[in-house]
Design a protein around this motif. Sequence first.
Motif, mmCIF file in Angstrom:
data_model
loop_
_atom_site.group_PDB
_atom_site.id
_atom_site.type_symbol
_atom_site.label_atom_id
_atom_site.label_comp_id
_atom_site.label_asym_id
_atom_site.label_seq_id
_atom_site.Cartn_x
_atom_site.Cartn_y
_atom_site.Cartn_z
ATOM 1 N N ASN A 137 -44.681 -20.373 -11.896
ATOM 2 C CA ASN A 137 -44.372 -21.404 -12.049
ATOM 3 C C ASN A 137 -45.607 -22.646 -11.071
ATOM 4 O O ASN A 137 -45.382 -23.610 -10.561
ATOM 5 C CB ASN A 137 -43.126 -21.693 -11.815
ATOM 6 C CG ASN A 137 -42.364 -21.115 -12.544
ATOM 7 O OD1 ASN A 137 -42.651 -21.364 -13.716
ATOM 8 N ND2 ASN A 137 -41.457 -20.546 -11.779
ATOM 9 N N ASN A 172 -47.725 -27.096 -9.837
ATOM 10 C CA ASN A 172 -46.404 -27.493 -9.449
ATOM 11 C C ASN A 172 -46.173 -28.068 -8.408
ATOM 12 O O ASN A 172 -47.349 -27.195 -7.177
ATOM 13 C CB ASN A 172 -45.233 -26.560 -9.886
ATOM 14 C CG ASN A 172 -44.164 -26.332 -10.258
ATOM 15 O OD1 ASN A 172 -43.341 -28.083 -9.637
ATOM 16 N ND2 ASN A 172 -43.360 -25.910 -10.742
ATOM 17 N N GLY A 228 -39.427 -25.684 -12.200
ATOM 18 C CA GLY A 228 -39.745 -23.949 -11.309
ATOM 19 C C GLY A 228 -39.705 -24.228 -10.163
ATOM 20 O O GLY A 228 -40.348 -24.718 -9.672
#
Length: 471
Positions: free
Chosen positions: A40, A122, A138
Motif C-alpha cells: 500500500n 501513501n 490502507g
Amino acid sequence: MNPLDLDIITASKQIDDRDLSPVDLVEACLDRVDRVKETNAFITVNADEARAVARACTDLIAAGYRIGPLHGIPIALKDNVGVAGQLTTAGSAVLADHRPTYDATVVRKLRAAGAIIIGKTNMHEFAWGGTSANPHYGSVKSPWDLSRMPGGSSGGSGVAVATGAGMAAVGTDTGGSVRLPSSLNGITGLRPTIGRVSNYGVIPLAWTMDTVGPMARSAQDCAILLDAFAGHDPNDPGSSTAPTEHYSAAVRHPSVAGLRIGLIDDYSLTHVQPSVGAAVEQALRTLLEQGAVQTAVQVPDIEGNISAQLTIEAAEPSTYHQRTLREQPQNYGDDVRLLLQTGELLPAVHYLQAQRYRAMLRTQMLAALERVDVIVCPTLPFTATPLGETTVEIDAGVPEDMLAAIMQFTGLPSLTGLPAMSVPCGFDDAGLPIGLQLIGRPFAEASLLRVAAAFQNATDFHRRQPPFPAV
C-alpha cells in the motif's frame, strides 16, 4: 544488472552515456510499483504521464540536451505535496477529490531538474502520526516484514525507495516523518534546517516545524535531491535566505578525520532496545576508526522535549483543521480526529510555555554544537512494531505510548529547527533495519551528508534490500 539496483549517480551516468533509457527506467519502476501493491505504498500512480515525460527526456538526450543528474530519474512524492491537476489527498478522505491548481515549489524545482514524478505515496493521514496506519487508503506495510509498520508519516515514500518503486522520494518531516520511515525501511533520509526547503504548496501539519526532505538509498542520492530543491522561495514566508551549498560536491570525497562527535549524557544511548543500542555503538566505532573523536556533551533541560513537541504538534494542526473538523468530522480517521480534538482543548498557556521551552532548548543545543560538529543518537529507540500496535516495549515488559516513544530522538531536532538525518546502521535479530541519527548546526546539511557518506563508504547497510518483493 537491474536498473533499480543502481543509485542515482550511476543511473544518471548510464542515461548520459545512452546505456540506459529513461523509458526503460520508468517501465522498471512502474513494474516494481505493481509488484509491491501489497505494501500500500502508493495512493496514485501517474503511469501515463511518467511514460510521456520519459519519452520526452529520451528525445532531449538524443538531441544533445542534458538537464542534470536528475534528468530521466523517477521520483515518488508524498501525497501532501501538491501537483497541479493531480490528486493530492494528504492521505485523508477530507481531500479525496482535491486537485491543486499549481505545483508545490519542490515539485516545480524537481521537474526543472528533469525528474519524472512516478506517483503519490501513501502516508499517515494529514501527516499526523508515525505509523502510516491509514483507514482510508490502507495501512502501509514494511517490505522487510509485511506484518509490521514502516514508520511515518512518510511511510509510503520510505517503502517506495526501499523496494525500488522510486529511485528516490520526497517526504515531509514535522516530528520525524522523514527520518522514522527512513530508519525502519533501511534507507537514508534528511530533515533540512527549518527554512532550507520551501513548504509552498505542501499541505501543513504544524507549520513552525514542517519541512520537506529527501529520501533515498544513500547520502549521495539525498545530496542530489537537495541540490535540486533547496533554496529561498519568495512564495514561502518561512523560507530562509541563507545561502545553499553544492551538496553533491560535499559528498564526493567524504572524510570524518578529526570530526568531533557528540553524545548527549544520559540521552544518546539511554532507554533503547538492546539491538538498537548495539548497532549505534558499532556505528560509532566505525566512525572513530576513520578518525573521528567522541565527546560527551550536556543538554541540561532535554527531558522536556517530548512534552513540548507533542504540545506544539497538537495545537498547530488543530488550528489548521478547525473549520473542516466541524464541517466533516466523519471524514477523518478516528486517531487523527481525536488528536485534533485534543489539540483544541489545550490552554494557550501550555502552547506558549512549550514555545518558551523550545527557545531555551535550542540555545542549549547550539551551545553543545559549539563543542562538537555533530550529535549522534539512534533515530528510533526500537525497531518496527506489528501493524496496528498503539504501544511499544522499549524496556521489556513495560508498554509505552507509541507516539511519544517514536519522538524520543527525532523530536529533538524538530523542536529546535536543526538539520538531522537517518542513516542505516544495522539490523536486529529479526532482520529489521536500525537507523543512526545525525544532528547538526543550522544549515549544516552538507556536513551531515558528508558524515553519512563517509559512514556509507565504510559499510553496506544502505545497499541491503528487503525480502519483499523477491528479485
